[in-house]
Design a protein around this motif. Structure first.
Motif, PDB file in Angstrom:
ATOM      1  N   ARG A 127       0.833  -1.211   0.000  1.00  0.00           N
ATOM      2  CA  ARG A 127       0.000   0.000   0.000  1.00  0.00           C
ATOM      3  C   ARG A 127       0.865   1.258   0.000  1.00  0.00           C
ATOM      4  O   ARG A 127       0.572   2.222  -0.708  1.00  0.00           O
ATOM      5  N   ARG A 128       1.924   1.266   0.796  1.00  0.00           N
ATOM      6  CA  ARG A 128       2.804   2.437   0.846  1.00  0.00           C
ATOM      7  C   ARG A 128       3.465   2.695  -0.504  1.00  0.00           C
ATOM      8  O   ARG A 128       3.544   3.843  -0.972  1.00  0.00           O
ATOM      9  N   LEU A 129       3.970   1.638  -1.122  1.00  0.00           N
ATOM     10  CA  LEU A 129       4.624   1.796  -2.412  1.00  0.00           C
ATOM     11  C   LEU A 129       3.644   2.248  -3.494  1.00  0.00           C
ATOM     12  O   LEU A 129       3.950   3.132  -4.301  1.00  0.00           O
ATOM     13  N   SER A 130       2.477   1.636  -3.526  1.00  0.00           N
ATOM     14  CA  SER A 130       1.476   2.005  -4.522  1.00  0.00           C
ATOM     15  C   SER A 130       1.017   3.451  -4.331  1.00  0.00           C
ATOM     16  O   SER A 130       0.874   4.214  -5.299  1.00  0.00           O
ATOM     17  N   HIS A 131       0.812   3.850  -3.074  1.00  0.00           N
ATOM     18  CA  HIS A 131       0.382   5.218  -2.768  1.00  0.00           C
ATOM     19  C   HIS A 131       1.440   6.229  -3.214  1.00  0.00           C
ATOM     20  O   HIS A 131       1.120   7.243  -3.856  1.00  0.00           O
ATOM     21  N   ALA A 132       2.707   5.950  -2.905  1.00  0.00           N
ATOM     22  CA  ALA A 132       3.782   6.857  -3.307  1.00  0.00           C
ATOM     23  C   ALA A 132       3.876   6.956  -4.822  1.00  0.00           C
ATOM     24  O   ALA A 132       4.030   8.041  -5.393  1.00  0.00           O
ATOM     25  N   HIS A 133       3.768   5.828  -5.493  1.00  0.00           N
ATOM     26  CA  HIS A 133       3.848   5.782  -6.953  1.00  0.00           C
ATOM     27  C   HIS A 133       2.740   6.622  -7.570  1.00  0.00           C
ATOM     28  O   HIS A 133       2.967   7.398  -8.512  1.00  0.00           O
ATOM     29  N   GLN A 134       1.530   6.498  -7.045  1.00  0.00           N
ATOM     30  CA  GLN A 134       0.398   7.260  -7.571  1.00  0.00           C
ATOM     31  C   GLN A 134       0.589   8.757  -7.357  1.00  0.00           C
ATOM     32  O   GLN A 134       0.297   9.565  -8.250  1.00  0.00           O
ATOM     33  N   LEU A 135       1.073   9.151  -6.168  1.00  0.00           N
ATOM     34  CA  LEU A 135       1.300  10.573  -5.914  1.00  0.00           C
ATOM     35  C   LEU A 135       2.367  11.141  -6.840  1.00  0.00           C
ATOM     36  O   LEU A 135       2.243  12.271  -7.326  1.00  0.00           O
ATOM     37  N   LEU A 136       3.418  10.378  -7.099  1.00  0.00           N
ATOM     38  CA  LEU A 136       4.451  10.829  -8.014  1.00  0.00           C
ATOM     39  C   LEU A 136       3.906  10.960  -9.442  1.00  0.00           C
ATOM     40  O   LEU A 136       4.271  11.871 -10.176  1.00  0.00           O
ATOM     41  N   GLU A 137       3.020  10.051  -9.804  1.00  0.00           N
ATOM     42  CA  GLU A 137       2.503  10.042 -11.174  1.00  0.00           C
ATOM     43  C   GLU A 137       1.586  11.228 -11.452  1.00  0.00           C
ATOM     44  O   GLU A 137       1.633  11.819 -12.539  1.00  0.00           O
ATOM     45  N   VAL A 138       0.725  11.592 -10.504  1.00  0.00           N
ATOM     46  CA  VAL A 138      -0.221  12.687 -10.748  1.00  0.00           C
ATOM     47  C   VAL A 138       0.460  14.046 -10.708  1.00  0.00           C
ATOM     48  O   VAL A 138      -0.114  15.051 -11.129  1.00  0.00           O
ATOM     49  N   ASN A 139       1.697  14.077 -10.178  1.00  0.00           N
ATOM     50  CA  ASN A 139       2.483  15.309 -10.186  1.00  0.00           C
ATOM     51  C   ASN A 139       1.753  16.439  -9.472  1.00  0.00           C
ATOM     52  O   ASN A 139       1.700  17.577  -9.959  1.00  0.00           O
ATOM     53  N   GLY A 140       1.197  16.116  -8.302  1.00  0.00           N
ATOM     54  CA  GLY A 140       0.466  17.108  -7.521  1.00  0.00           C
ATOM     55  C   GLY A 140       1.358  17.794  -6.511  1.00  0.00           C
ATOM     56  O   GLY A 140       2.317  18.479  -6.873  1.00  0.00           O
ATOM     57  N   ASP A 141       1.060  17.596  -5.238  1.00  0.00           N
ATOM     58  CA  ASP A 141       1.815  18.218  -4.150  1.00  0.00           C
ATOM     59  C   ASP A 141       3.177  17.535  -4.027  1.00  0.00           C
ATOM     60  O   ASP A 141       3.259  16.393  -3.572  1.00  0.00           O
ATOM     61  N   PRO A 142       4.279  18.200  -4.393  1.00  0.00           N
ATOM     62  CA  PRO A 142       5.587  17.541  -4.335  1.00  0.00           C
ATOM     63  C   PRO A 142       6.020  17.205  -2.916  1.00  0.00           C
ATOM     64  O   PRO A 142       6.755  16.238  -2.709  1.00  0.00           O
ATOM     65  N   LEU A 143       5.570  17.984  -1.940  1.00  0.00           N
ATOM     66  CA  LEU A 143       5.924  17.720  -0.546  1.00  0.00           C
ATOM     67  C   LEU A 143       5.337  16.386  -0.092  1.00  0.00           C
ATOM     68  O   LEU A 143       6.022  15.546   0.499  1.00  0.00           O
ATOM     69  N   ALA A 144       4.067  16.171  -0.406  1.00  0.00           N
ATOM     70  CA  ALA A 144       3.400  14.930  -0.011  1.00  0.00           C
ATOM     71  C   ALA A 144       3.974  13.744  -0.783  1.00  0.00           C
ATOM     72  O   ALA A 144       4.191  12.663  -0.221  1.00  0.00           O
ATOM     73  N   ALA A 145       4.231  13.934  -2.083  1.00  0.00           N
ATOM     74  CA  ALA A 145       4.742  12.838  -2.909  1.00  0.00           C
ATOM     75  C   ALA A 145       6.136  12.415  -2.465  1.00  0.00           C
ATOM     76  O   ALA A 145       6.441  11.221  -2.369  1.00  0.00           O
ATOM     77  N   HIS A 146       7.006  13.400  -2.185  1.00  0.00           N
ATOM     78  CA  HIS A 146       8.365  13.091  -1.765  1.00  0.00           C
ATOM     79  C   HIS A 146       8.363  12.372  -0.422  1.00  0.00           C
ATOM     80  O   HIS A 146       9.083  11.384  -0.224  1.00  0.00           O
ATOM     81  N   ALA A 147       7.526  12.837   0.507  1.00  0.00           N
ATOM     82  CA  ALA A 147       7.442  12.198   1.824  1.00  0.00           C
ATOM     83  C   ALA A 147       6.932  10.769   1.703  1.00  0.00           C
ATOM     84  O   ALA A 147       7.432   9.856   2.373  1.00  0.00           O
ATOM     85  N   ALA A 148       5.934  10.550   0.847  1.00  0.00           N
ATOM     86  CA  ALA A 148       5.385   9.203   0.664  1.00  0.00           C
ATOM     87  C   ALA A 148       6.417   8.266   0.051  1.00  0.00           C
ATOM     88  O   ALA A 148       6.516   7.097   0.432  1.00  0.00           O
ATOM     89  N   MET A 149       7.210   8.778  -0.900  1.00  0.00           N
ATOM     90  CA  MET A 149       8.245   7.964  -1.523  1.00  0.00           C
ATOM     91  C   MET A 149       9.304   7.543  -0.508  1.00  0.00           C
ATOM     92  O   MET A 149       9.696   6.377  -0.437  1.00  0.00           O
ATOM     93  N   LEU A 150       9.767   8.497   0.301  1.00  0.00           N
ATOM     94  CA  LEU A 150      10.774   8.176   1.311  1.00  0.00           C
ATOM     95  C   LEU A 150      10.217   7.213   2.353  1.00  0.00           C
ATOM     96  O   LEU A 150      10.925   6.307   2.814  1.00  0.00           O
ATOM     97  N   ASP A 151       8.957   7.384   2.713  1.00  0.00           N
ATOM     98  CA  ASP A 151       8.331   6.473   3.670  1.00  0.00           C
ATOM     99  C   ASP A 151       8.280   5.054   3.122  1.00  0.00           C
ATOM    100  O   ASP A 151       8.623   4.088   3.816  1.00  0.00           O
ATOM    101  N   ALA A 152       7.865   4.911   1.868  1.00  0.00           N
ATOM    102  CA  ALA A 152       7.721   3.582   1.271  1.00  0.00           C
ATOM    103  C   ALA A 152       9.081   2.897   1.123  1.00  0.00           C
ATOM    104  O   ALA A 152       9.249   1.722   1.488  1.00  0.00           O
ATOM    105  N   LEU A 153      10.073   3.622   0.606  1.00  0.00           N
ATOM    106  CA  LEU A 153      11.378   3.009   0.367  1.00  0.00           C
ATOM    107  C   LEU A 153      12.125   2.732   1.663  1.00  0.00           C
ATOM    108  O   LEU A 153      12.835   1.725   1.775  1.00  0.00           O
ATOM    109  N   SER A 154      11.977   3.596   2.656  1.00  0.00           N
ATOM    110  CA  SER A 154      12.625   3.328   3.939  1.00  0.00           C
ATOM    111  C   SER A 154      11.978   2.132   4.632  1.00  0.00           C
ATOM    112  O   SER A 154      12.665   1.332   5.279  1.00  0.00           O
TER     113      SER A 154
END
Length: 275
Positions: A127-154
């Protein structure tokens, strides 16, 4: 309940939040990936259906909700495991990025992250990885997308990161294989015979080919094609015409290049470049 047959459809894209990374949103039914490897960590999330693949001498099946991570440089395949096919999201994470993240987590220089061959079945991580991937894809809030990506990968690193086994490291460090890799990588457009390659390490063509294939998982000519394909990505990203990239990389013509590229990436180079 009626099952849905997936179609062959793939979209590669990039984000400034993770320079040097490629991301993929795709579904496949007929396409089958031939044996290949990536310079990056391959981090997929299967969203529906199921994929089967050969990896480290075994056949694996990754169903919906699983995370079948592939380490950089390791040969694998990919095709449908069920009649419907599969749909997934993939992050190709650069080695230096994941290494730095591992260092940050440890608070010191950490070993190169390595992952076991088994499919990861962890609903929370998926779920974390999929959520981060989706946020990165829609190119919306970069703050939220970057945080989600770091959360998923960590989360992936903390729960499943390992150290590369000594046996794999020793095989990868065989000086004869490294010498042959160097010879294969130099002047990719120049012809090279198996006898010439074998002379590099003082072996017969038979023994050189057997050693190389046993260590890398690919025959010398196939490994060289993988190097050629990997080196086309940077100029393609930079907008260099496909015909020029094909010629500079040692492929006989554009159709030859396109055929090999599609087997590895699931789309022709022009479409990969245009995404």
């Amino acid at each position: 309940m009626t099952s849905t047959r997936f179609r062959d459809s793939a979209r590669y894209w990039r984000t400034p939040l993770l320079p040097g990374a490629d991301l993929l949103t795709a579904e496949y039914h007929d396409h089958a990936f031939t044996p290949h490897w990536h310079d990056a960590y391959t981090i997929p999330v299967i969203e529906a259906g199921a994929e089967t693949y050969q990896y480290r001498g075994s056949r694996h099946v990754a169903e919906a909700g699983s995370v079948p991570v592939i380490n950089p440089g390791e040969v694998h395949t990919g095709s449908r495991a069920i009649d419907e096919g599969w749909r997934y999201r993939v992050l190709y994470a650069p080695v230096d990025f994941l290494q730095q993240l591992a260092n940050d987590i440890a608070g010191a220089e950490a070993p190169l992250p390595w992952f076991d061959a088994d499919v990861i079945r962890d609903d929370d991580l998926a779920r974390r990885l999929s959520h981060a991937h989706q946020l990165l894809e829609v190119n919306g809030d970069p703050l939220a997308a970057h945080a989600a990506m770091l959360d998923a990968l960590s989360t992936l690193l903390v729960r499943y990161g390992r150290t590369r086994p000594d046996a794999l490291q020793n095989a990868a460090d065989d000086p004869r294989v490294n010498a042959m890799k160097t010879r294969l990588s130099d002047e990719l457009a120049a012809p090279l015979t198996l006898a010439e390659l074998a002379d590099t390490v003082g072996l017969s063509p038979f023994h050189a080919a057997r050693l190389f294939t046993r260590t890398t998982g690919l025959a010398p000519h196939a490994w060289r094609n993988q190097i050629r394909l990997q080196r086309t990505l940077a100029p393609l990203r930079a907008g260099v015409p496909v015909t020029d990239v094909a010629a500079a990389s040692g492929f006989t013509d554009q159709s030859h290049f396109t055929r090999h590229f599609k087997r590895m990436f699931g789309v022709p180079p022009g479409r990969w470049q245009g995404n």
